[in-house]
Enzyme design. Structure first.
Site, short mmCIF file in Angstrom:
data_model
loop_
_atom_site.label_atom_id
_atom_site.label_comp_id
_atom_site.label_asym_id
_atom_site.label_seq_id
_atom_site.Cartn_x
_atom_site.Cartn_y
_atom_site.Cartn_z
N SER A 97 0.95 -1.25 -0.05
CA SER A 97 -0.09 0.01 -0.09
C SER A 97 0.88 1.18 -0.21
O SER A 97 0.34 2.47 -0.33
CB SER A 97 -0.94 -0.06 1.39
N LYS A 124 -0.28 4.89 6.57
CA LYS A 124 -0.85 5.77 5.47
C LYS A 124 -0.05 7.08 5.47
O LYS A 124 0.36 7.51 6.55
CB LYS A 124 -2.17 5.51 5.61
#
Length: 167
Positions: free
Chosen positions: A48, A92
């Site tokens: 990710s 993130k």
């Protein structure tokens, strides 16, 4: 006479054991405070955050002060308790803060599903750098600020990638 000698030896041993236990307890308390409230290390892997982080895993240093002082902003890489699975911590990048207007694609391979959202008060918008392989705010919406666990500031492993992640 002999009994007094044994009592003295046992008192000496007990005092030394108490002193050593006290030192270990203080060290463990210091370790706990440092790891939970100042700085810790974490292993991060997965696709990710490509190309910023390696798919095979990076060891990162995370500081736990900035988010408590409200000193985070767009571009910061953070550890966040997953709103989907609270047992998981995800890594993130913050894309938007409360009040920011965010335009995003639900399906990156199709340009026709564009959405606009205003990040609500007390929330952030997070996304992985690899939009094709990241489950992030595009899927579960804005994340409460309280789920942020810390700000990543340095990669320490692998050695060839050692350095700051600050922008």
């Amino acid at each position: 006479m002999r009994a007094a000698k044994y009592i003295w030896q046992w008192r000496s041993i007990a005092k030394q054991a108490f002193t050593q236990t006290s030192i270990v307890a203080k060290f463990l308390c210091l370790l706990h405070v440092t790891n939970n409230y100042l700085c810790s290390s974490t292993l991060v892997y997965g696709p990710s955050m490509l190309p910023t982080l390696n798919i095979s895993g990076d060891v990162l240093l995370v500081e736990h002060i900035s988010h408590r002082l409200g000193k985070l902003g767009p571009g910061d890489v953070v550890l966040v308790r997953s709103p989907v699975d609270p047992r998981k911590i995800v890594t993130k990048r913050i894309v938007g803060m409360e009040g920011d207007r965010i335009t995003f694609l639900l399906d990156p391979s199709s340009n026709d599903s564009c959405n606009i959202i205003v990040v609500p008060k007390g929330h952030v918008w997070i996304q992985g750098d690899n939009m094709y392989a990241s489950s992030d705010s595009r899927h579960f919406g804005p994340v409460p600020y309280g789920l942020i666990q810390g700000k990543v500031f340095m990669r320490v492993w692998p050695p060839h990638s050692f350095g700051s992640l600050e922008q």
